[in-house]
Scaffold this motif. Structure first.
Motif, short mmCIF file in Angstrom:
data_model
loop_
_atom_site.label_atom_id
_atom_site.label_comp_id
_atom_site.label_asym_id
_atom_site.label_seq_id
_atom_site.Cartn_x
_atom_site.Cartn_y
_atom_site.Cartn_z
N VAL A 1 7.19 3.44 -17.67
CA VAL A 1 6.13 1.87 -18.57
C VAL A 1 5.93 0.64 -17.84
N LYS A 2 7.79 0.37 -18.48
CA LYS A 2 8.70 -0.82 -17.99
C LYS A 2 8.69 -1.61 -16.35
N CYS A 3 8.98 -0.26 -15.82
CA CYS A 3 9.28 -0.25 -14.57
C CYS A 3 8.29 -0.34 -13.84
N LYS A 4 7.23 -0.07 -14.22
CA LYS A 4 6.27 -0.38 -13.30
C LYS A 4 5.54 -1.73 -13.23
N GLU A 5 5.50 -2.76 -15.15
CA GLU A 5 5.53 -3.50 -15.18
C GLU A 5 5.89 -4.85 -13.92
N SER A 6 6.79 -4.49 -14.45
CA SER A 6 8.27 -5.85 -13.37
C SER A 6 8.35 -5.71 -12.02
N LEU A 7 7.78 -4.05 -11.20
CA LEU A 7 8.13 -4.15 -9.85
C LEU A 7 6.76 -3.80 -9.52
N ALA A 8 5.65 -4.05 -10.18
CA ALA A 8 3.91 -4.55 -9.33
C ALA A 8 3.90 -5.17 -9.24
N ILE A 9 3.38 -5.34 -7.48
CA ILE A 9 3.45 -6.78 -6.92
C ILE A 9 1.92 -7.33 -7.04
N ASN A 10 1.68 -8.92 -7.28
CA ASN A 10 -0.11 -8.97 -6.87
C ASN A 10 -0.31 -8.53 -5.53
N PRO A 11 -1.42 -7.35 -5.70
CA PRO A 11 -2.22 -7.57 -4.51
C PRO A 11 -2.11 -8.80 -3.45
N GLU A 12 -3.05 -9.38 -4.15
CA GLU A 12 -3.15 -10.83 -3.60
C GLU A 12 -2.21 -11.71 -2.58
N LEU A 13 -1.18 -11.04 -3.47
CA LEU A 13 0.11 -11.88 -2.31
C LEU A 13 0.02 -11.17 -1.19
N TYR A 14 -0.28 -10.30 -0.63
CA TYR A 14 -0.31 -9.74 0.84
C TYR A 14 -0.87 -10.15 1.82
N GLY A 15 -2.42 -10.41 1.24
CA GLY A 15 -3.06 -11.19 2.33
C GLY A 15 -2.72 -13.42 2.32
N LYS A 16 -1.89 -13.21 1.07
CA LYS A 16 -1.54 -14.90 1.20
C LYS A 16 -0.66 -15.12 2.12
N TYR A 17 0.61 -13.97 2.25
CA TYR A 17 1.51 -13.88 3.41
C TYR A 17 1.44 -13.31 4.29
N GLU A 18 0.34 -12.87 4.48
CA GLU A 18 -0.30 -12.12 6.08
C GLU A 18 0.36 -10.51 6.03
N VAL A 19 1.26 -10.40 5.17
CA VAL A 19 1.89 -9.50 5.54
C VAL A 19 1.12 -7.82 5.58
N LYS A 20 1.49 -6.99 7.15
CA LYS A 20 0.83 -5.95 7.21
C LYS A 20 1.27 -4.79 6.79
N ARG A 21 0.70 -4.14 5.46
CA ARG A 21 1.11 -2.85 4.86
C ARG A 21 0.80 -1.53 5.65
N GLY A 22 2.28 -1.02 5.65
CA GLY A 22 1.99 0.14 6.21
C GLY A 22 2.35 -0.37 7.79
N LEU A 23 3.00 -1.47 8.33
CA LEU A 23 2.71 -1.95 9.47
C LEU A 23 1.40 -1.45 10.59
N ARG A 24 0.39 -2.08 10.01
CA ARG A 24 -1.36 -1.89 9.74
C ARG A 24 -1.56 -3.20 9.66
N ASP A 25 -2.80 -3.65 10.74
CA ASP A 25 -3.99 -4.20 10.13
C ASP A 25 -5.05 -4.19 10.12
#
Length: 454
Positions: free
Chosen positions: A17-41
């Motif tokens: 539970v602690k691991c999930k809480e500490s390593l979860a990344i805000n999904p909005e950040l992927y859009g903010k930094y234009e990260v291509k998740r899975g190396l796909r647009d």
């Protein structure tokens, strides 16, 4: 080990539970930094990370800078897969071995060149030591044949006096040996598991020189070593269609990534096997088979289109099968209108269904192939077309051949080791840099806190 885990399970759950809480990344950040998740647009197009001549996947054309979907095409070293299949079938020849030659050497082999390759593969199959089967494969058999295969590959390192030599000549020799040995490592691993875990009789048939890869698989797998000509030909076809699929699929990209570090062939191939084991990659046809088993148990009338349509709708709405919302075997990361491999396989599947008495099941598969795109289009917002992929029919083929579920993904590996080998050699020959993509750190900086103040 299970007892030890049971004793600490509450602590593990709390820590998880602690691991999930500490390593979860805000999904909005992927859009903010234009990260291509899975190396796909967002449209599913892969981010360009390299060049290859080994194979090409074509799913669209560009018209006035717009992407226009087309019928899927697959080329091995520039040769259309449909022409390759038509060629060896028309000339009444098994095709996997010449496909291996084409992928590795960039040209279709002459008869003499193909004979030489077949002779090499036959000789390498003889070089699996008897002690290897006894001491490695028969001991501590795994319930998952992909782990067994990976362990065997890593252990072969110890038998190779030039294991770390990454010269092209030596890597080519290692690759050809692995291509030859993968059927034995996979099937013998299954026979050991079937014997020790399921109590079945143990059969270790020696490979027969002069038989194709597909024939030898059926020969060493079946207690009586018998098979029909159609069975061997359709398994051979499945191997050809799974032998290679561009540099961007997960396991082949893994081959490039790990090879770029300069490591040995056995480590690179073991890493690729780990990728292929994943249900999102190599295990997809097992999911298709289990989905159809559930469908056949749930639907009263397999010929009732409305009942089948409702079942597919329930799947998408997470009310049926595994509640994941996915119709397995439908859709592909690249293809939209059609997967050429599925189109090629379907015609032969129908012939095999007649020979094996599976006509009713084939009709159900055909109906689902036709209805699923309509249901998906009505229930989902999609960016491209949806069609059956090769996994949609390959599991059905293996089922009709009487192959156990445990060997479905290893058979994929038996085929794909040809493509991995070509891509490993391509990476080494072109002396690329070590592959190291960037990850942006988004964690807030924190001060170190002494123990007594935490």
């Amino acid at each position: 080990m299970a007892k030890e885990y049971s004793a600490i399970e509450p602590e593990i759950k709390e820590l998880a539970v602690k691991c999930k809480e500490s390593l979860a990344i805000n999904p909005e950040l992927y859009g903010k930094y234009e990260v291509k998740r899975g190396l796909r647009d967002v449209s599913g197009q892969g981010v360009l990370t390299g060049l290859t001549e080994v194979s090409e996947i074509r799913s669209h054309i560009m018209v006035d800078r717009d992407i226009v979907p087309t019928e899927g095409k697959l080329y091995y070293q520039g040769v259309d897969i449909e022409e390759i299949v038509q060629g060896f079938i028309r000339e009444k020849r098994f095709g996997f071995e010449e496909t291996v030659f084409l992928l590795l050497f960039g040209k279709l082999p002459t008869k003499e060149e193909l004979d030489t390759l077949n002779h090499l593969l036959s000789q390498y199959r003889k070089e699996l030591p008897t002690s290897f089967v006894r001491d490695i494969i028969m001991k501590a058999p795994s319930r998952d044949m992909m782990n067994t295969l990976a362990r065997s590959v890593l252990t072969l390192y110890s038998y190779d006096e030039k294991a770390d030599d990454t010269s092209i000549e030596n890597v080519l020799r290692q690759c050809l040996q692995l291509i030859a040995l993968f059927p034995l490592l996979s099937v013998y691993g299954y026979q050991a598991y079937s014997h020790y875990h399921d109590g079945n009789s143990l059969f270790i048939h020696q490979p027969v020189e002069g038989l194709s890869t597909a024939e030898n698989i059926l020969h060493i797998l079946r207690p009586d070593s018998k098979y029909t000509e159609l069975e061997a030909k359709i398994l051979d076809l499945a191997l050809v269609l799974h032998a290679e699929h561009g540099g961007g699929n997960n396991s082949t990209f893994t081959t490039h990534v790990v090879t770029s570090s300069g490591t040995d062939t056995y480590s690179a191939v073991a890493a690729s096997l780990g990728s292929l084991k994943g249900p999102k990659h190599g295990g997809a046809n097992i999911k298709v088979m289990r989905m159809f088993e559930d469908m056949k148990d749930t639907i009263k009338d397999w010929e009732d289109e409305e009942e089948v349509r409702q079942y597919l709708t329930d799947i998408l709405n997470k009310k049926a099968f595994d509640k994941k919302g996915l119709i397995y075997g439908m859709g592909h990361a690249v293809y939209s209108i059609s997967d050429p491999r599925a189109n090629i396989l379907k015609g032969f599947v129908e012939k095999l269904s007649v020979e094996k008495g599976f006509e009713k099941e084939f009709s159900l598969y055909s109906m689902v192939e036709r209805l699923a795109p309509e249901v998906i289009a009505s229930e989902r917002k999609i960016y491209k077309g949806v069609s059956a992929n090769v996994d949609f029919y390959s599991g059905f083929v293996y089922n009709m051949l009487g192959l156990p579920f445990e060997l479905y993904t290893p058979i994929f590996a038996i085929a794909r080791i040809a493509g991995w080998s070509a891509h490993r050699l391509e990476e080494l020959i072109n002396e690329g840099k070590i592959i190291r993509p960037a990850y942006k750190a988004v964690a807030k900086h924190k001060n170190y806190v002494p123990m007594e103040e935490r």
